[in-house]
Design an enzyme around this catalytic site. Structure first.
Site, PDB file in Angstrom:
ATOM      1  N   TYR A 189      -7.414   8.179  74.974  1.00 48.02           N
ATOM      2  CA  TYR A 189      -8.339   7.218  74.370  1.00 48.02           C
ATOM      3  C   TYR A 189      -9.796   7.589  74.666  1.00 48.02           C
ATOM      4  O   TYR A 189     -10.132   7.988  75.779  1.00 48.02           O
ATOM      5  CB  TYR A 189      -8.049   5.806  74.861  1.00 48.02           C
ATOM      6  N   THR A 194      -9.254  -7.448  54.278  1.00 46.92           N
ATOM      7  CA  THR A 194     -10.114  -6.701  53.348  1.00 46.92           C
ATOM      8  C   THR A 194      -9.384  -6.037  52.186  1.00 46.92           C
ATOM      9  O   THR A 194      -9.968  -5.825  51.126  1.00 46.92           O
ATOM     10  CB  THR A 194     -10.882  -5.601  54.109  1.00 46.92           C
ATOM     11  N   PRO A 229      -1.141  -5.346  65.669  1.00 45.60           N
ATOM     12  CA  PRO A 229      -0.421  -6.532  65.193  1.00 45.60           C
ATOM     13  C   PRO A 229      -1.081  -7.224  64.013  1.00 45.60           C
ATOM     14  O   PRO A 229      -0.446  -8.047  63.348  1.00 45.60           O
ATOM     15  CB  PRO A 229      -0.408  -7.446  66.426  1.00 45.60           C
TER      16      PRO A 229
END
Length: 300
Positions: free
Chosen positions: A53, A219, A211
């Protein structure tokens, strides 16, 4: 907050906070501490990471924050992942993206994560992706050593199909405690391929990444997403939820598999909203209305 017992020595808060985008939030180390404390005030004690990450930097930043208030470590659970090797300026030896679940790499990754977090142990270590070259005996040896040395409490996987999970589990002295998979009302893959049923069969709670479907529900103009959005808005009104995302979280939380959603926002108000979804009860009919909208047809 409700907690989920993964093993006798490890439990997670029912809502987990994901730190994938920590670098994007622009927080100072002191602000990261404040954010962690705000999460703790809401009952969110579990934080999800991976070695990759932030281009291999998020673990270290989180660890730097913890050094400002070391007492926080005993109040939280750290979940992290290993096994992916990315092309990165921080890993110049990687010439291509590939997977490595060899014993040496798993142990080295875990030990580097310990240094990054500036801690003595990781609560749960996951294999990040299925590795077509995985030797399950090597994974088992790595897990056994890390457990014996007190460096990792428990182990799990991420994105594993049922057969892959079963294969690795068959080599382990202690069973895997979770499978972190993509689950959302707009992403039904793991309901359809048997992953959820396999988790229930093995009495483990899956962790759900993305989730909210990556935010597409708010959108996207795709027909599938529009159908789900219309149903979510209807059920939002019926349940008194303050937002669609609460209904999405409630849809996962209602399932008997005890799914553990991972919230990825750096805004504490979004975390509060997710936590509030624990108070929303969906009827079975409402649950199936969302499923039907996602499938685009009634159940068979």
């Amino acid at each position: 907050m409700e907690r989920v017992q993964l093993a006798e020595d490890v439990s997670l808060s029912r809502i987990v906070h994901g730190m994938w985008r920590l670098n994007d939030w622009g927080y100072s180390n002191a602000e990261v501490v404040d954010f962690i404390e705000d999460c703790l005030d809401l009952g969110v004690t579990s934080f999800d990471h991976a070695d990759i990450y932030g281009n291999y930097t998020v673990e270290e930043k989180f660890g730097e924050a913890l050094t400002l208030k070391p007492s926080l470590r005993e109040k939280i659970e750290i979940v992290t992942k290993c096994g992916i090797k990315l092309i990165s300026s921080n890993r110049p030896e990687h010439k291509i993206k590939y997977y490595d679940t060899g014993k040496e790499h798993i142990i080295q990754s875990a030990e580097r994560s310990l240094i990054n977090f500036q801690t003595d142990y990781i609560d749960v270590l996951l294999i990040h992706r299925p590795d077509p070259m995985m030797d399950p005996s090597e994974v088992a040896e790595a897990f056994t050593q890390l457990k014996r040395e007190g460096k990792v409490k428990r182990f799990g996987v991420s994105n594993f199909a049922p057969s892959q999970f079963k294969l690795l589990n068959s080599y382990l002295d202690e069973p895997l405690v979770t499978n972190q998979i993509e689950i959302a009302a707009t992403h039904l893959e793991h309901f359809e391929k048997g992953t959820i049923e396999q988790c229930q069969m093995d009495r483990i709670s899956p962790m759900a990444w993305s989730p909210l479907g990556g935010g597409s529900i708010f959108t996207s103009t795709d027909d599938n997403v529009s159908r789900v959005r219309n149903v979510l808005e209807k059920i939002q009104g019926e349940t008194g939820a303050t937002s669609m995302d609460q209904v999405l979280y409630a849809w996962l939380l209602t399932h008997p598999a005890k799914i553990i959603p991972i919230v990825g926002s750096g805004k504490i108000e979004r975390v509060k909203s997710a936590v509030s979804s624990l108070n929303i009860e969906l009827s079975k009919q409402q649950w199936f209305e969302i499923l039907e909208a996602s499938k685009g047809k009634e159940v068979d």
